[in-house]
Design a protein around this motif. Sequence first.
Motif, PDB file in Angstrom:
ATOM      1  N   CYS B 128      -3.378  -5.568   4.614  1.00  0.00           N
ATOM      2  CA  CYS B 128      -3.260  -4.566   5.668  1.00  0.00           C
ATOM      3  C   CYS B 128      -4.593  -3.883   5.898  1.00  0.00           C
ATOM      4  CB  CYS B 128      -2.175  -3.547   5.335  1.00  0.00           C
ATOM      5  SG  CYS B 128      -2.338  -2.785   3.733  1.00  0.00           S
ATOM      6  N   PHE B 129      -4.829  -3.507   7.133  1.00  0.00           N
ATOM      7  CA  PHE B 129      -5.963  -2.648   7.471  1.00  0.00           C
ATOM      8  C   PHE B 129      -5.549  -1.221   7.158  1.00  0.00           C
ATOM      9  CE2 PHE B 129      -7.324  -5.719  11.085  1.00  0.00           C
ATOM     10  CZ  PHE B 129      -8.270  -6.334  10.272  1.00  0.00           C
ATOM     11  N   LEU B 130      -6.484  -0.457   6.596  1.00  0.00           N
ATOM     12  CA  LEU B 130      -6.149   0.918   6.207  1.00  0.00           C
ATOM     13  C   LEU B 130      -6.987   1.946   6.958  1.00  0.00           C
ATOM     14  CD1 LEU B 130      -5.969   0.454   2.337  1.00  0.00           C
ATOM     15  CD2 LEU B 130      -4.056   0.569   3.950  1.00  0.00           C
ATOM     16  N   HIS B 131      -6.384   3.120   7.111  1.00  0.00           N
ATOM     17  CA  HIS B 131      -7.119   4.251   7.680  1.00  0.00           C
ATOM     18  C   HIS B 131      -7.976   4.884   6.593  1.00  0.00           C
ATOM     19  CE1 HIS B 131      -5.423   4.550  11.682  1.00  0.00           C
ATOM     20  NE2 HIS B 131      -4.215   4.343  11.187  1.00  0.00           N
ATOM     21  N   THR B 134      -6.593   8.728   4.364  1.00  0.00           N
ATOM     22  CA  THR B 134      -5.148   8.774   4.130  1.00  0.00           C
ATOM     23  C   THR B 134      -4.610   7.480   3.517  1.00  0.00           C
ATOM     24  OG1 THR B 134      -4.671   7.849   6.318  1.00  0.00           O
ATOM     25  CG2 THR B 134      -4.804  10.255   6.152  1.00  0.00           C
ATOM     26  N   GLY B 135      -5.279   6.360   3.752  1.00  0.00           N
ATOM     27  CA  GLY B 135      -4.771   5.083   3.271  1.00  0.00           C
ATOM     28  C   GLY B 135      -3.548   4.617   4.036  1.00  0.00           C
ATOM     29  N   GLY B 136      -3.287   5.229   5.191  1.00  0.00           N
ATOM     30  CA  GLY B 136      -2.174   4.800   6.047  1.00  0.00           C
ATOM     31  C   GLY B 136      -2.454   3.406   6.604  1.00  0.00           C
ATOM     32  N   ILE B 137      -1.385   2.694   6.913  1.00  0.00           N
ATOM     33  CA  ILE B 137      -1.534   1.301   7.351  1.00  0.00           C
ATOM     34  C   ILE B 137      -1.777   1.223   8.864  1.00  0.00           C
ATOM     35  CG2 ILE B 137      -0.398  -0.976   7.471  1.00  0.00           C
ATOM     36  CD1 ILE B 137       1.189  -0.148   4.948  1.00  0.00           C
ATOM     37  N   VAL B 138      -2.922   0.675   9.240  1.00  0.00           N
ATOM     38  CA  VAL B 138      -3.252   0.478  10.661  1.00  0.00           C
ATOM     39  C   VAL B 138      -2.429  -0.692  11.205  1.00  0.00           C
ATOM     40  CG1 VAL B 138      -5.111  -0.093  12.295  1.00  0.00           C
ATOM     41  CG2 VAL B 138      -5.601   1.328  10.282  1.00  0.00           C
ATOM     42  N   ASP B 139      -2.351  -1.740  10.390  1.00  0.00           N
ATOM     43  CA  ASP B 139      -1.556  -2.926  10.752  1.00  0.00           C
ATOM     44  C   ASP B 139      -1.408  -3.786   9.500  1.00  0.00           C
ATOM     45  OD1 ASP B 139      -0.125  -4.743  12.231  1.00  0.00           O
ATOM     46  OD2 ASP B 139      -1.834  -5.556  13.341  1.00  0.00           O
ATOM     47  N   ASP B 140      -0.363  -4.587   9.458  1.00  0.00           N
ATOM     48  CA  ASP B 140      -0.274  -5.569   8.379  1.00  0.00           C
ATOM     49  C   ASP B 140      -0.705  -6.916   8.933  1.00  0.00           C
ATOM     50  OD1 ASP B 140       2.115  -5.738   9.891  1.00  0.00           O
ATOM     51  OD2 ASP B 140       3.225  -6.604   8.226  1.00  0.00           O
ATOM     52  N   LEU B 141      -1.257  -7.769   8.084  1.00  0.00           N
ATOM     53  CA  LEU B 141      -1.849  -9.012   8.556  1.00  0.00           C
ATOM     54  C   LEU B 141      -1.810 -10.092   7.494  1.00  0.00           C
ATOM     55  CD1 LEU B 141      -5.494  -8.166   7.946  1.00  0.00           C
ATOM     56  CD2 LEU B 141      -4.184  -6.535   9.219  1.00  0.00           C
ATOM     57  N   MET B 142      -2.024 -11.318   7.949  1.00  0.00           N
ATOM     58  CA  MET B 142      -2.187 -12.428   7.018  1.00  0.00           C
ATOM     59  C   MET B 142      -3.668 -12.784   7.027  1.00  0.00           C
ATOM     60  SD  MET B 142       0.704 -13.234   5.662  1.00  0.00           S
ATOM     61  CE  MET B 142       0.255 -14.784   4.890  1.00  0.00           C
ATOM     62  N   ASP B 298       9.007  -0.327  10.088  1.00  0.00           N
ATOM     63  CA  ASP B 298       9.026  -0.139   8.630  1.00  0.00           C
ATOM     64  C   ASP B 298       7.659   0.261   8.079  1.00  0.00           C
ATOM     65  OD1 ASP B 298      11.734  -1.211   8.725  1.00  0.00           O
ATOM     66  OD2 ASP B 298      10.722  -3.103   9.112  1.00  0.00           O
ATOM     67  N   LEU B 299       6.651   0.104   8.878  1.00  0.00           N
ATOM     68  CA  LEU B 299       5.287   0.481   8.495  1.00  0.00           C
ATOM     69  C   LEU B 299       4.687   1.240   9.660  1.00  0.00           C
ATOM     70  CD1 LEU B 299       3.902  -2.974   7.240  1.00  0.00           C
ATOM     71  CD2 LEU B 299       4.873  -1.158   5.815  1.00  0.00           C
ATOM     72  N   ASP B 300       3.843   2.226   9.343  1.00  0.00           N
ATOM     73  CA  ASP B 300       3.111   2.880  10.427  1.00  0.00           C
ATOM     74  C   ASP B 300       1.844   3.517   9.875  1.00  0.00           C
ATOM     75  OD1 ASP B 300       3.798   5.344   9.283  1.00  0.00           O
ATOM     76  OD2 ASP B 300       5.489   5.645  10.622  1.00  0.00           O
ATOM     77  N   ASP B 301       1.127   4.194  10.765  1.00  0.00           N
ATOM     78  CA  ASP B 301      -0.174   4.772  10.411  1.00  0.00           C
ATOM     79  C   ASP B 301      -0.088   5.793   9.278  1.00  0.00           C
ATOM     80  OD1 ASP B 301      -1.878   3.559  12.564  1.00  0.00           O
ATOM     81  OD2 ASP B 301      -0.436   4.589  13.838  1.00  0.00           O
ATOM     82  N   SER B 302       1.093   6.379   9.063  1.00  0.00           N
ATOM     83  CA  SER B 302       1.195   7.435   8.057  1.00  0.00           C
ATOM     84  C   SER B 302       1.740   6.917   6.726  1.00  0.00           C
ATOM     85  CB  SER B 302       2.093   8.554   8.590  1.00  0.00           C
ATOM     86  OG  SER B 302       3.421   8.079   8.686  1.00  0.00           O
ATOM     87  N   THR B 303       1.959   5.610   6.640  1.00  0.00           N
ATOM     88  CA  THR B 303       2.563   5.041   5.429  1.00  0.00           C
ATOM     89  C   THR B 303       1.514   4.290   4.619  1.00  0.00           C
ATOM     90  OG1 THR B 303       4.557   4.734   6.721  1.00  0.00           O
ATOM     91  CG2 THR B 303       4.452   3.566   4.642  1.00  0.00           C
ATOM     92  N   THR B 304       1.461   4.543   3.328  1.00  0.00           N
ATOM     93  CA  THR B 304       0.516   3.792   2.494  1.00  0.00           C
ATOM     94  C   THR B 304       1.207   2.517   1.980  1.00  0.00           C
ATOM     95  OG1 THR B 304       1.169   4.733   0.368  1.00  0.00           O
ATOM     96  CG2 THR B 304      -0.439   5.999   1.660  1.00  0.00           C
ATOM     97  N   PRO B 305       0.400   1.525   1.602  1.00  0.00           N
ATOM     98  CA  PRO B 305       1.025   0.297   1.073  1.00  0.00           C
ATOM     99  C   PRO B 305       1.862   0.536  -0.180  1.00  0.00           C
ATOM    100  CG  PRO B 305      -1.406   0.118   1.095  1.00  0.00           C
ATOM    101  CD  PRO B 305      -1.051   1.403   1.762  1.00  0.00           C
ATOM    102  N   ILE B 306       1.509   1.538  -0.962  1.00  0.00           N
ATOM    103  CA  ILE B 306       2.286   1.804  -2.191  1.00  0.00           C
ATOM    104  C   ILE B 306       3.668   2.340  -1.815  1.00  0.00           C
ATOM    105  CG2 ILE B 306       2.316   3.000  -4.424  1.00  0.00           C
ATOM    106  CD1 ILE B 306      -0.243   1.423  -4.298  1.00  0.00           C
ATOM    107  N   GLY B 326      -9.266   4.709   2.312  1.00  0.00           N
ATOM    108  CA  GLY B 326      -8.094   5.299   1.669  1.00  0.00           C
ATOM    109  C   GLY B 326      -8.067   5.107   0.165  1.00  0.00           C
ATOM    110  N   HIS B 327      -9.201   4.688  -0.405  1.00  0.00           N
ATOM    111  CA  HIS B 327      -9.217   4.372  -1.836  1.00  0.00           C
ATOM    112  C   HIS B 327      -8.712   5.519  -2.710  1.00  0.00           C
ATOM    113  CE1 HIS B 327     -11.322   4.469  -5.807  1.00  0.00           C
ATOM    114  NE2 HIS B 327     -10.615   3.363  -5.906  1.00  0.00           N
ATOM    115  N   GLU B 328      -9.135   6.721  -2.366  1.00  0.00           N
ATOM    116  CA  GLU B 328      -8.787   7.856  -3.214  1.00  0.00           C
ATOM    117  C   GLU B 328      -7.265   8.044  -3.273  1.00  0.00           C
ATOM    118  OE1 GLU B 328      -8.064  11.796  -4.576  1.00  0.00           O
ATOM    119  OE2 GLU B 328      -7.868  11.392  -2.433  1.00  0.00           O
TER     120      GLU B 328
END
Lengths: 156, 429
Positions: B128-131, B134-142, B298-306, B326-328
Amino acid sequence: MSFRIATRLAGARFVAPRAARTFATTPRVNVVIKKYTQDHEWISLDTEDASKIATVGITSYAAQSLGDVVYVELPPLTSPVLAGEPFGAVESVKSASDIMSPVAGEVVAVNEALNDKPSIINASPEGEGWIVKLKVKSLEAEGLMEEAEYKKFTEE
Amino acid sequence: MLPRTLRLTCARTALPRTTTKSVFTIAVRKYTSPAGVPPVELKKTPLHDLHVAAGAKMVPFAGYSMPVTYADQGLAESHKHVRTKAGLFDVSHMVQHRFTGPAALPFLQSLTPSDLSKLLPNTSTLSCFLHPVTGGIVDDLMITLHGPEDFYVVSNAACAEKDLAYISENLSSFPRRSEVEHTVLDGQGLIALQGPESMLILNEFLLHCLGDTASCPDLKKFLFGQTMFVDSPYGKLHVARGGYTGEDGFEISIPKEHTVAVTKELLEIGKGDRVKLAGLGARDTLRLEAGMCLYGHDLDDSTTPIEAGLKWLVGKDRVAEGGFHGHETISRQYADWKQVPRRRVGFTIEKGAPAREGAEIVDPATGEVLGKITSGCPSPTLGTNIAMGYIKSGFHKAGTEVAVKVRGKTRQATVAKMPFVKANYWKGE
């Protein structure tokens, strides 16, 4: 009776029942009015029937669009309904749809068969898949369409 | 052509109402870009005319006119066909990218939490691309690695505009930007052949294309997560083993001008009852049974992969080393579940009305709102109601009894493990 006739000849605006399907001892002409909403419900009423009980369901077009119906939420008996307001819902795999009442009235019967077999709606949306019967004053309500008009509406 | 109404998802007259939508809007809603920009002129994939000829119900999705179902099968029937035989999906609307150059790896690693340095050549991973922050998900990808300086990426159509802006913005501030080339494979076709019959059908296709068995790749040794190029009379095809249904299958990237021919040939090989065209409708219910996320739901900009239950795609060494957006936040959540306020989990819901997106999850004991359903449907495979959603940490364990509110009524729900239907990936004989 109105429902039976509507079932038999779904889609017809004015239909004369077959003699065999009426229990009247003397021949009479029943006039069944059937109308359609923009929300894809139908309502039919036998205008000669003094009890003024109309039958409501969703149209064949709606049933086909929804796909496999898996659950129908029916209203409680005697609950009042308002024109254009939802009284129940139809759930398919794809979506949930409110069923809107075409006119104001009171729920006097619900199609209990839909609890066990909601797929009746797909098999016979304008027949055995009726949803409720309403005690109504008339079929006069804003936006109700005749069959030809509704057909045109769905083709737009 | 699309009609207007038949209103949706609400309560009865006497009950509080949340929304009123049409059955047709809902079909569209499910498959519409979260950005929600209604395009004036819908784009067409190379297979558009083939869909129309097959009697597809076409809807706007992410700026494209896409098939939801086809004339020969209802949604549930199409769904079951994919689980038992094979389905062919047009996914050409998805965005295909290439990132090449000496700094392609560090660039992608600055945007994602994946350890792409550990990816073997010709294998793919979900990422996924991250913001930033915040580490929010920009998009999920392969992401597929073709060579140490060559990556193939597939991202969501619904996020195309956002992703491209995100990539170009990040690239322009990337110190080694001159060593990265980003290309969008515009117009390239992408189809997904999914279901237990897929291997046999693709094998026949390859035999037919390549003429003899000697030059034909052995699909039994081609495993889930692997990819390969095939030089065919239809140009260079990229074949990835996997998909979005939980079944064995292949995603085939095809030069634009050959997309129709390849699709027709696969349909011809599988004609009769083996392979059928399948649309967005079945794709959505299949992926939900497989426990997979749909971005924008199920995923959006405010959701982290964890939070999203995708901890497995976060590289352990990446967390230790840092150097990605979003590493921190992500390292904090990675190290300690107490830092994760909510979790994506599955639910099974009692017989009756299914819980769908937006339904509230409540604690039956106290009435406290614990979260929301993000996807839900009656499972065509199981015949029961399934859903996924986010729930307050502490209530996330499988077996926890909760309740969901559907049209004002409370229904029993149980937190369930996903996938709901066992995955059927090809991992060798």
